[in-house]
Scaffold this motif. Structure first.
Motif, mmCIF file in Angstrom:
data_model
loop_
_atom_site.group_PDB
_atom_site.id
_atom_site.type_symbol
_atom_site.label_atom_id
_atom_site.label_comp_id
_atom_site.label_asym_id
_atom_site.label_seq_id
_atom_site.Cartn_x
_atom_site.Cartn_y
_atom_site.Cartn_z
ATOM 1 N N VAL A 221 -19.243 49.994 24.999
ATOM 2 C CA VAL A 221 -20.664 50.331 24.848
ATOM 3 C C VAL A 221 -20.848 51.769 24.385
ATOM 4 N N ASP A 222 -19.734 52.525 24.295
ATOM 5 C CA ASP A 222 -19.845 53.888 23.766
ATOM 6 C C ASP A 222 -19.804 53.879 22.237
ATOM 7 N N ASP A 223 -19.034 52.931 21.676
ATOM 8 C CA ASP A 223 -18.916 52.881 20.216
ATOM 9 C C ASP A 223 -18.920 51.414 19.753
ATOM 10 N N PRO A 224 -19.992 50.676 20.066
ATOM 11 C CA PRO A 224 -19.980 49.233 19.775
ATOM 12 C C PRO A 224 -19.921 48.932 18.290
ATOM 13 N N GLU A 225 -20.385 49.870 17.450
ATOM 14 C CA GLU A 225 -20.449 49.607 16.016
ATOM 15 C C GLU A 225 -19.375 50.392 15.243
ATOM 16 N N SER A 226 -18.360 50.844 15.991
ATOM 17 C CA SER A 226 -17.177 51.480 15.378
ATOM 18 C C SER A 226 -17.523 52.677 14.511
ATOM 19 N N ASP A 227 -18.461 53.504 14.963
ATOM 20 C CA ASP A 227 -18.805 54.728 14.221
ATOM 21 C C ASP A 227 -17.636 55.708 14.220
ATOM 22 N N ARG A 228 -16.787 55.630 15.263
ATOM 23 C CA ARG A 228 -15.709 56.626 15.389
ATOM 24 C C ARG A 228 -14.451 56.220 14.634
ATOM 25 N N GLY A 229 -14.525 55.151 13.868
ATOM 26 C CA GLY A 229 -13.348 54.699 13.127
ATOM 27 C C GLY A 229 -13.339 53.191 13.112
ATOM 28 N N TYR A 230 -13.120 52.634 11.928
ATOM 29 C CA TYR A 230 -13.230 51.181 11.786
ATOM 30 C C TYR A 230 -11.876 50.544 11.533
ATOM 31 N N ARG A 231 -11.577 49.541 12.311
ATOM 32 C CA ARG A 231 -10.444 48.668 12.036
ATOM 33 C C ARG A 231 -10.987 47.253 12.207
ATOM 34 N N GLY A 232 -10.840 46.407 11.177
ATOM 35 C CA GLY A 232 -11.493 45.100 11.189
ATOM 36 C C GLY A 232 -11.170 44.282 12.430
ATOM 37 N N SER A 233 -9.867 44.223 12.793
ATOM 38 C CA SER A 233 -9.485 43.370 13.922
ATOM 39 C C SER A 233 -10.054 43.902 15.237
ATOM 40 N N THR A 234 -10.173 45.238 15.341
ATOM 41 C CA THR A 234 -10.730 45.811 16.579
ATOM 42 C C THR A 234 -12.232 45.572 16.651
#
Ligand code: NAP
Length: 361
Positions: A221-234
């Motif tokens: 809930v701190d980074d639900p939309e992967s603003d801090r770095g995106y990896r598709g599988s994560t």
């Protein structure tokens, strides 16, 4: 609130008799438990075939869904198409949601080819676009008199980060925000359809198609939309974890309204989605992958079986409820669950406001 729901079922809907999971003979329970700890054995068709052989495994051909209306999102392909096709053969009126008109019409034609007398209607929406989801809900409310089950199946693992028209990361938007908005908007129709006074009582049902991949991720809930770095599988696994938590939360909220909610995972099935997103995985597992019908089996069972409404808020694979946590450190807190619901509410609440009544002449 239960966390890790492999124990006895929590309360179901008012009036629906609870039944603890069938007590299997010891050898069957041992075989089942051994299967579950071997991920490859459990998730591939080996797991499906073994559990089906171990039983109990009701024949769904015996179940008639005539008179029931079921909506399936992501029904143009893979598991969604297999689910809608099977439900139509069982007599359900099937409402399929696609985002591309041509693919959606072709899916309708494929269902009609399998069941020429089927009652199939099509709807269009990109589930990541909240404007389109709100319009979809309006369309459904205008065209349908009942909705017995809503299956949230649409989903994809995206290699690169994309944004929805409302500025949300698309994985989270399409698998969490869109389904949340659609469910909230269709809740009155589901509630009107539920008939707890019937014999046997007939709750409405919501099914979320999650993934075994969610076991690897803690609710974020701190980074639900992967603003801090995106990896598709994560990003994919985080959204699938959120779906499982949502199913438990909705189960508590919707119980009194006669709506049962479950999440499930289909194992690993050979679908166009797996082919596109995970070609190496597909090549390595090859014939061990389930067929789309095998992956869809538990979705169909959750929509059709009486046993599926004797509990609510559970997580299923191959018609049995499973633990929601195997990996250490993945258990969320109540506060994190509250925060998930709060951030979803913040995103979808503009679409929930009641339609302003026109001023008097
Ligand atoms: N296959 C597996 O082994 C497996 C394992 C675990 C979980 N799952 C889950 O099962 C579900 C079905 O997957 P599948 O394997 O059958 O994949 P698939 O063949 O790619 O089907 C996915 C469906 O979702 C639709 N979809 C994707 N994003 C959408 C969006 N933003 N708006 C509207 N529709 C959207 C697709 O529509 P288009 O035709 O327009 O692309 C398609 O109909 C997914 O939620 C997936 O995560 C699958």
């Amino acid at each position: 609130m239960r966390v890790g729901n492999a124990g006895p079922p929590g309360p179901g809907c008012p009036g629906v008799p609870l039944r603890p999971p069938a007590r299997l003979p010891d050898w069957r329970r041992l075989a089942g438990a051994a299967l579950e700890v071997t991920v490859v054995g459990s998730f591939t068709r080996l797991g499906y075939d073994a559990r089906r052989a171990l039983g109990p495994w009701a024949d769904l051909d015996e179940v008639s869904l005539t008179g029931r209306t079921v909506m399936v999102t992501g029904a143009t392909s893979g598991l969604g198409l297999a689910t809608a096709t099977r439900l139509a053969t069982m007599g359900a009126s099937v409402r399929i949601v696609g985002r591309d008109p041509g693919r959606t019409d072709r899916a309708r034609d494929a269902i009609l080819a399998a069941t020429p007398a089927a009652d199939v209607a099509t709807y269009l929406a990109d589930l990541a676009d909240l404007d389109q989801v709100a319009a979809l809900a309006d369309d459904v409310e205008a065209r349908e008199s009942r909705l017995d089950a809503l299956v949230h199946n649409a989903g994809a693992l995206l290699a690169t980060r994309r944004w929805s028209p409302q500025g949300h990361e698309v994985t989270f938007a399409s698998m969490v925000l869109g389904p949340a908005l659609l469910t909230e908007r269709l809740l009155p129709l589901l509630t009107r359809t539920a008939d707890l006074a019937a014999d046997p009582p007939s709750p409405a049902r919501v099914v979320l198609v999650s993934s075994g991949g969610m076991y690897t991720q803690r609710l974020d809930v701190d980074d639900p939309e992967s603003d801090r770095g995106y990896r598709g599988s994560t990003a994919y696994a985080k959204a699938k974890r959120a779906q499982v938590v949502l199913a438990e939360r909705w189960a508590d909220r919707f119980r009194a309204q006669g709506v049962v909610v479950h999440a499930m995972h289909p194992g690993w099935a050979a679908t166009p989605g797996v082919h596109a997103a995970l070609p190496t995985f597909e090549r390595v597992l090859g014939p061990l992958l389930r067929t789309p019908d095998q992956g869809a089996d538990t979705i169909v069972w959750l929509v059709a079986a009486d046993d599926a409404v004797r509990s609510t808020g559970r997580f299923w694979l191959d018609r049995r409820s499973r633990s929601t946590h195997y990996v250490p450190g993945t258990r969320e807190t109540e506060d994190e669950r509250d925060r998930l619901e709060a951030l979803i509410a913040a995103a979808i609440s503009p679409y929930l406001a009641s339609t302003p009544t026109p001023p008097p002449d």
